[in-house]
Design a protein around this motif. Structure first.
Motif, PDB file in Angstrom:
ATOM      1  N   TRP A 125       0.833  -1.211   0.000  1.00 30.38           N
ATOM      2  CA  TRP A 125       0.000   0.000   0.000  1.00 30.38           C
ATOM      3  C   TRP A 125       0.866   1.258   0.000  1.00 30.38           C
ATOM      4  O   TRP A 125       0.496   2.261  -0.619  1.00 30.38           O
ATOM      5  N   SER A 126       2.011   1.208   0.659  1.00 30.00           N
ATOM      6  CA  SER A 126       2.925   2.363   0.616  1.00 30.00           C
ATOM      7  C   SER A 126       3.405   2.598  -0.810  1.00 30.00           C
ATOM      8  O   SER A 126       3.463   3.738  -1.282  1.00 30.00           O
ATOM      9  N   GLN A 127       3.733   1.511  -1.503  1.00 30.20           N
ATOM     10  CA  GLN A 127       4.172   1.633  -2.883  1.00 30.20           C
ATOM     11  C   GLN A 127       3.020   2.099  -3.767  1.00 30.20           C
ATOM     12  O   GLN A 127       3.209   2.895  -4.688  1.00 30.20           O
ATOM     13  N   MET A 128       1.795   1.654  -3.478  1.00 29.83           N
ATOM     14  CA  MET A 128       0.637   2.109  -4.249  1.00 29.83           C
ATOM     15  C   MET A 128       0.491   3.617  -4.130  1.00 29.83           C
ATOM     16  O   MET A 128       0.223   4.306  -5.118  1.00 29.83           O
ATOM     17  N   LEU A 129       0.659   4.152  -2.922  1.00 32.10           N
ATOM     18  CA  LEU A 129       0.546   5.599  -2.736  1.00 32.10           C
ATOM     19  C   LEU A 129       1.638   6.348  -3.507  1.00 32.10           C
ATOM     20  O   LEU A 129       1.373   7.392  -4.109  1.00 32.10           O
ATOM     21  N   SER A 130       2.844   5.823  -3.500  1.00 30.98           N
ATOM     22  CA  SER A 130       3.925   6.448  -4.284  1.00 30.98           C
ATOM     23  C   SER A 130       3.602   6.411  -5.769  1.00 30.98           C
ATOM     24  O   SER A 130       3.803   7.401  -6.487  1.00 30.98           O
ATOM     25  N   ALA A 131       3.087   5.275  -6.229  1.00 31.12           N
ATOM     26  CA  ALA A 131       2.727   5.132  -7.640  1.00 31.12           C
ATOM     27  C   ALA A 131       1.572   6.063  -7.999  1.00 31.12           C
ATOM     28  O   ALA A 131       1.580   6.686  -9.067  1.00 31.12           O
ATOM     29  N   LEU A 132       0.587   6.181  -7.115  1.00 30.68           N
ATOM     30  CA  LEU A 132      -0.535   7.100  -7.328  1.00 30.68           C
ATOM     31  C   LEU A 132      -0.034   8.530  -7.467  1.00 30.68           C
ATOM     32  O   LEU A 132      -0.392   9.244  -8.405  1.00 30.68           O
ATOM     33  N   LYS A 133       0.804   8.946  -6.545  1.00 29.68           N
ATOM     34  CA  LYS A 133       1.339  10.316  -6.560  1.00 29.68           C
ATOM     35  C   LYS A 133       2.122  10.585  -7.848  1.00 29.68           C
ATOM     36  O   LYS A 133       1.907  11.599  -8.522  1.00 29.68           O
ATOM     37  N   ALA A 134       3.014   9.680  -8.205  1.00 25.84           N
ATOM     38  CA  ALA A 134       3.835   9.874  -9.404  1.00 25.84           C
ATOM     39  C   ALA A 134       2.977   9.918 -10.667  1.00 25.84           C
ATOM     40  O   ALA A 134       3.204  10.740 -11.561  1.00 25.84           O
TER      41      ALA A 134
END
Length: 152
Positions: A129-138
């Motif tokens: 989920w942390s990586q999902m948030l980074s991917a969402l932001k980018a």
């Protein structure tokens, strides 16, 4: 011991745009569900998510969807890399900041067994989920896809 976590990121876009990037299957598939997502995240629906790096589509039940505010899901719990037959709740919260020019996105998940396997699985999902948030932001801010090749 209650195995749960909450992760968050601040995305420099209005809440409606960020919410839609999670709820819309075409947008979600662009940066997160690399094997595709089928079905918009709307209350009472069961959608399908698939990941190219973890093959096999699986159901995601949408418990609640309040546009631009919150999405609550239930999805299958895996422990020791095997399905347990149980589901975990996952809550996305979208909070407008700075006059709705930025959005704080929080993702909370809970429900694992109070075992080493449950603890290990919760750490794995926290990472995901942390990586999902980074991917969402980018993706939302810059059109960049981070997930491709991340786990395989």
């Amino acid at each position: 011991m209650d195995l749960k976590f909450t992760v968050f990121a601040i995305v420099s876009r209005p809440a409606a745009e960020v919410f839609d990037a999670v709820a819309d299957p075409a947008k979600l598939s662009a940066y997160f569900t690399t094997g595709g997502a089928v079905g918009r995240l709307e209350a009472g629906k069961t959608v399908q998510w698939d990941f190219a790096d973890f093959p096999g589509a699986f159901p995601v039940d949408v418990v609640e969807a309040v546009p631009n505010e919150r999405i609550v899901l239930r999805w299958g719990r895996n422990e020791d890399r095997k399905p347990t037959g149980e589901t975990n709740p996952v809550t996305f919260t979208f909070t407008p900041l700075d006059g709705d020019t930025r959005t704080k996105v929080e993702i909370a998940e809970s429900g694992w067994s109070e075992t080493q396997a449950g603890l290990d699985a919760s750490y794995g999902n926290c990472m995901g989920w942390s990586q999902m948030l980074s991917a969402l932001k980018a993706w939302v801010e810059h059109g960049v896809v981070l997930r491709e090749g991340m786990y395989k």
